[in-house]
Design a protein around this motif. Structure first.
Motif, PDB file in Angstrom:
ATOM      1  N   THR A   9      40.910  40.978  41.964  1.00 58.63           N
ATOM      2  CA  THR A   9      41.902  40.825  41.081  1.00 58.63           C
ATOM      3  C   THR A   9      41.321  40.984  39.622  1.00 58.63           C
ATOM      4  OG1 THR A   9      43.436  39.114  40.242  1.00 58.63           O
ATOM      5  CG2 THR A   9      41.303  38.309  40.698  1.00 58.63           C
ATOM      6  N   SER A  11      43.830  40.238  36.690  1.00 57.47           N
ATOM      7  CA  SER A  11      44.323  39.089  36.033  1.00 57.47           C
ATOM      8  C   SER A  11      45.324  37.864  36.700  1.00 57.47           C
ATOM      9  CB  SER A  11      45.511  39.733  35.035  1.00 57.47           C
ATOM     10  OG  SER A  11      46.529  40.569  36.039  1.00 57.47           O
ATOM     11  N   THR A  14      46.722  38.887  42.020  1.00 53.02           N
ATOM     12  CA  THR A  14      46.181  39.083  43.527  1.00 53.02           C
ATOM     13  C   THR A  14      45.788  37.781  43.949  1.00 53.02           C
ATOM     14  OG1 THR A  14      46.073  41.529  42.901  1.00 53.02           O
ATOM     15  CG2 THR A  14      45.032  40.661  45.028  1.00 53.02           C
ATOM     16  N   THR A 107      49.270  43.915  44.734  1.00 53.24           N
ATOM     17  CA  THR A 107      50.384  43.169  44.057  1.00 53.24           C
ATOM     18  C   THR A 107      50.441  44.123  42.785  1.00 53.24           C
ATOM     19  OG1 THR A 107      48.785  42.427  42.481  1.00 53.24           O
ATOM     20  CG2 THR A 107      49.657  40.984  44.403  1.00 53.24           C
TER      21      THR A 107
HETATM   22  C1  LIG Z   1      44.961  50.029  34.996  1.00 50.08           C
HETATM   23  C2  LIG Z   1      46.332  49.580  35.486  1.00 50.08           C
HETATM   24  C3  LIG Z   1      47.025  50.149  36.058  1.00 50.08           C
HETATM   25  C4  LIG Z   1      48.264  49.770  36.728  1.00 50.08           C
HETATM   26  N1  LIG Z   1      49.081  50.680  37.441  1.00 50.08           N
HETATM   27  C5  LIG Z   1      50.290  50.239  37.971  1.00 50.08           C
HETATM   28  C6  LIG Z   1      51.147  51.148  38.722  1.00 50.08           C
HETATM   29  O1  LIG Z   1      50.748  52.365  39.019  1.00 50.08           O
HETATM   30  N2  LIG Z   1      51.942  50.476  39.587  1.00 50.08           N
HETATM   31  C7  LIG Z   1      52.467  49.313  39.418  1.00 50.08           C
HETATM   32  O2  LIG Z   1      53.320  48.822  39.820  1.00 50.08           O
HETATM   33  N3  LIG Z   1      51.616  48.479  38.614  1.00 50.08           N
HETATM   34  C8  LIG Z   1      50.572  48.797  37.950  1.00 50.08           C
HETATM   35  N4  LIG Z   1      49.893  47.874  37.321  1.00 50.08           N
HETATM   36  C9  LIG Z   1      50.107  46.601  37.095  1.00 50.08           C
HETATM   37  C10 LIG Z   1      49.296  45.777  38.202  1.00 50.08           C
HETATM   38  O3  LIG Z   1      49.244  46.299  39.656  1.00 50.08           O
HETATM   39  C11 LIG Z   1      50.071  44.319  38.410  1.00 50.08           C
HETATM   40  O4  LIG Z   1      50.059  43.579  37.325  1.00 50.08           O
HETATM   41  C12 LIG Z   1      49.160  43.699  39.356  1.00 50.08           C
HETATM   42  O5  LIG Z   1      49.844  42.486  39.961  1.00 50.08           O
HETATM   43  C13 LIG Z   1      47.874  43.140  38.525  1.00 50.08           C
HETATM   44  O6  LIG Z   1      46.980  42.204  39.756  1.00 50.08           O
HETATM   45  P1  LIG Z   1      45.798  41.280  39.425  1.00 50.08           P
HETATM   46  O7  LIG Z   1      46.465  40.297  38.387  1.00 50.08           O
HETATM   47  O8  LIG Z   1      45.384  40.575  40.477  1.00 50.08           O
HETATM   48  O9  LIG Z   1      44.868  41.958  38.572  1.00 50.08           O
HETATM   49  C14 LIG Z   1      48.622  48.421  36.484  1.00 50.08           C
HETATM   50  C15 LIG Z   1      48.038  47.704  35.989  1.00 50.08           C
HETATM   51  C16 LIG Z   1      46.564  47.989  35.236  1.00 50.08           C
HETATM   52  C17 LIG Z   1      45.601  47.091  34.568  1.00 50.08           C
END
Ligand SMILES: Cc1cc2nc3c(=O)[nH]c(=O)nc-3n(C[C@H](O)[C@H](O)[C@H](O)COP(=O)(O)O)c2cc1C
Length: 147
Positions: A9, A11, A14, A107
């Motif tokens: 994760t 942020s 996940t 996620t």
């Molecule tokens: C570098 C980056 C690329 C991302 N690309 C996508 C994407 O292609 N499609 C999508 O739906 N969300 C995308 N997101 C959003 C993340 O998938 C989403 O906010 C996720 O739930 C974050 O999970 P975490 O809080 O566990 O890190 C992206 C976020 C980041 C930081």
């Protein structure tokens, strides 16, 4: 046989999903991190994630998990650039997953699990890859787990 949830994760989204899945499946839970950590600043994070993809970099995982006792590994990660973060490649590189079932969950802001599927199918592994699912919301988790 026992199961474990391993998640990456940046942020916390996940992590929240992973906790729910661990509770519903009575699994142990472990966070997976990289030796070289990711920047907090969003623009820098996005740039680094893109760089790793462009360079086919498999960032080194900090943890040494012992999966001996587990038959099923729920593997969670965010969608980055319509694919799994490169650390997921590192996961399959690093661990001996013979005789393990891997149940992936993601996620995302909006992407569905299916964007990650071809990447997972191309990763070299001796594990059995099970159907994965998006795990942002409780109903998605319950459906994904078949509850
Ligand atoms: C570098 C980056 C690329 C991302 N690309 C996508 C994407 O292609 N499609 C999508 O739906 N969300 C995308 N997101 C959003 C993340 O998938 C989403 O906010 C996720 O739930 C974050 O999970 P975490 O809080 O566990 O890190 C992206 C976020 C980041 C930081």
């Amino acid at each position: 046989m026992k199961s474990i949830v391993v998640y990456f994760t940046q942020s916390g989204t996940t992590k929240a999903a992973a906790k729910k899945i661990a509770a519903k499946t009575d699994s142990k839970i472990e966070e997976m991190t990289t030796k070289d950590s990711y920047p907090d600043n969003f623009d820098d994070l996005v740039a680094k994630a893109k760089d790793q993809i462009d360079n086919n970099e498999h960032p080194e995982i900090k943890e040494d998990f012992d999966f001996t006792d587990y038959e099923t590994i729920y593997l969670g990660f965010p969608v980055w650039y319509q694919q799994p973060p490169m650390v997921v490649h590192s996961f399959f590189d690093k661990f001996d997953l013979s005789n393990k079932n891997i149940v992936p969950f993601i996620t995302s802001a909006s992407s569905s699990f299916s964007v990650c599927e071809p990447y997972l199918n191309n990763m070299k592994t001796n594990a059995t890859l099970k159907d994965g699912f998006r795990a942002n919301a409780d109903p998605e988790i319950e459906e994904g787990l078949g509850l």
